[in-house]
Design a protein around this motif. Structure first.
Motif, short mmCIF file in Angstrom:
data_model
loop_
_atom_site.label_atom_id
_atom_site.label_comp_id
_atom_site.label_asym_id
_atom_site.label_seq_id
_atom_site.Cartn_x
_atom_site.Cartn_y
_atom_site.Cartn_z
N THR A 13 0.79 -1.20 -0.02
CA THR A 13 0.06 -0.05 -0.09
C THR A 13 0.98 1.28 -0.11
OG1 THR A 13 -1.92 -1.12 1.04
CG2 THR A 13 -1.77 1.28 1.15
N PHE A 14 1.89 1.25 0.84
CA PHE A 14 2.77 2.48 0.82
C PHE A 14 3.76 2.74 -0.50
CE2 PHE A 14 2.74 1.99 5.84
CZ PHE A 14 1.70 2.92 5.98
N SER A 15 4.08 1.57 -0.87
CA SER A 15 4.77 1.50 -2.30
C SER A 15 3.83 1.91 -3.27
CB SER A 15 5.24 -0.10 -2.48
OG SER A 15 6.09 -0.45 -1.56
N PHE A 16 2.55 1.55 -3.39
CA PHE A 16 1.69 1.90 -4.42
C PHE A 16 1.29 3.56 -4.37
CE2 PHE A 16 -2.71 2.93 -5.86
CZ PHE A 16 -2.71 2.23 -7.11
N LEU A 17 1.18 3.78 -3.04
CA LEU A 17 1.28 5.34 -2.70
C LEU A 17 2.37 6.28 -3.49
CD1 LEU A 17 -0.55 7.62 -1.70
CD2 LEU A 17 0.77 7.35 0.51
N ALA A 20 2.19 6.05 -7.11
CA ALA A 20 1.06 7.11 -7.69
C ALA A 20 1.46 8.38 -7.62
CB ALA A 20 -0.21 6.77 -6.92
N ILE A 21 2.21 8.98 -6.65
CA ILE A 21 2.60 10.19 -6.54
C ILE A 21 3.86 10.58 -7.83
CG2 ILE A 21 4.18 11.79 -5.04
CD1 ILE A 21 2.86 10.46 -2.70
N LEU A 30 3.59 13.84 -19.69
CA LEU A 30 2.71 12.90 -20.44
C LEU A 30 3.07 11.29 -20.04
CD1 LEU A 30 2.12 14.74 -23.44
CD2 LEU A 30 0.74 14.89 -21.73
N ILE A 31 4.16 11.03 -19.56
CA ILE A 31 4.21 9.49 -19.33
C ILE A 31 3.49 9.08 -18.31
CG2 ILE A 31 6.46 9.89 -17.91
CD1 ILE A 31 7.14 7.18 -20.53
N GLY A 32 3.19 10.14 -17.31
CA GLY A 32 2.32 9.53 -16.00
C GLY A 32 1.01 8.78 -16.32
N PHE A 33 0.46 9.33 -17.49
CA PHE A 33 -0.80 8.70 -17.74
C PHE A 33 -0.81 7.15 -17.81
CE2 PHE A 33 -1.56 13.16 -19.01
CZ PHE A 33 -2.51 13.54 -18.23
N LEU A 34 0.33 6.79 -18.47
CA LEU A 34 0.55 5.29 -18.72
C LEU A 34 0.87 4.78 -17.49
CD1 LEU A 34 2.74 5.65 -22.14
CD2 LEU A 34 0.47 4.73 -21.97
N MET A 35 1.87 5.41 -16.65
CA MET A 35 2.08 4.76 -15.38
C MET A 35 0.75 4.43 -14.70
SD MET A 35 5.70 6.54 -14.21
CE MET A 35 5.54 5.71 -12.67
N TYR A 36 0.05 5.70 -14.53
CA TYR A 36 -1.40 5.26 -13.81
C TYR A 36 -1.99 4.10 -14.41
CZ TYR A 36 -1.61 9.57 -11.14
OH TYR A 36 -1.64 10.52 -10.14
N PHE A 37 -2.21 4.01 -15.57
CA PHE A 37 -2.98 2.91 -16.06
C PHE A 37 -2.06 1.61 -15.79
CE2 PHE A 37 -3.61 -0.09 -19.66
CZ PHE A 37 -4.78 -0.14 -19.71
N ALA A 38 -0.83 1.39 -15.99
CA ALA A 38 -0.17 0.29 -15.39
C ALA A 38 -0.23 0.05 -13.94
CB ALA A 38 1.33 0.38 -15.87
N LEU A 39 -0.25 1.16 -13.20
CA LEU A 39 -0.41 0.58 -11.60
C LEU A 39 -1.79 0.11 -11.45
CD1 LEU A 39 1.02 4.01 -9.80
CD2 LEU A 39 1.79 1.63 -9.72
N ILE A 40 -2.72 0.50 -11.98
CA ILE A 40 -4.08 0.15 -11.69
C ILE A 40 -4.28 -1.39 -11.92
CG2 ILE A 40 -6.44 0.33 -12.50
CD1 ILE A 40 -6.13 3.20 -12.69
#
Length: 75
Positions: A13-17, A20-21, A30-40
């Protein structure tokens, strides 16, 4: 076993947070959007695997989790 599984879950949970930050910061390039998708997707998959392993009474260590809490080896 329950204590170990809880610590593994908190580590994830802490790693995921943190991830996400970092993804939020990277949305400005603009690479963060891909990271959000991958994280989900990663979060969904590892949480399902962890739930199945917990049902089998196995303390499963999440991949990519930063070890904030020390987990003792099961006896």
């Amino acid at each position: 076993m329950l204590d170990a599984q809880g610590r593994y879950a908190l580590n994830w949970t802490f790693s995921f947070l943190i991830y996400a930050i970092v993804a939020w910061v990277l949305t400005f390039v603009l690479i963060g959007f891909l990271m959000y998708f991958a994280l989900i997707i990663i979060n969904l998959v590892v949480c399902i695997i962890a739930a199945v392993k917990a049902n089998e009474r196995i303390a499963w260590q999440y991949p990519l989790a930063i070890p904030f809490f020390k987990v003792e080896a099961p006896r």
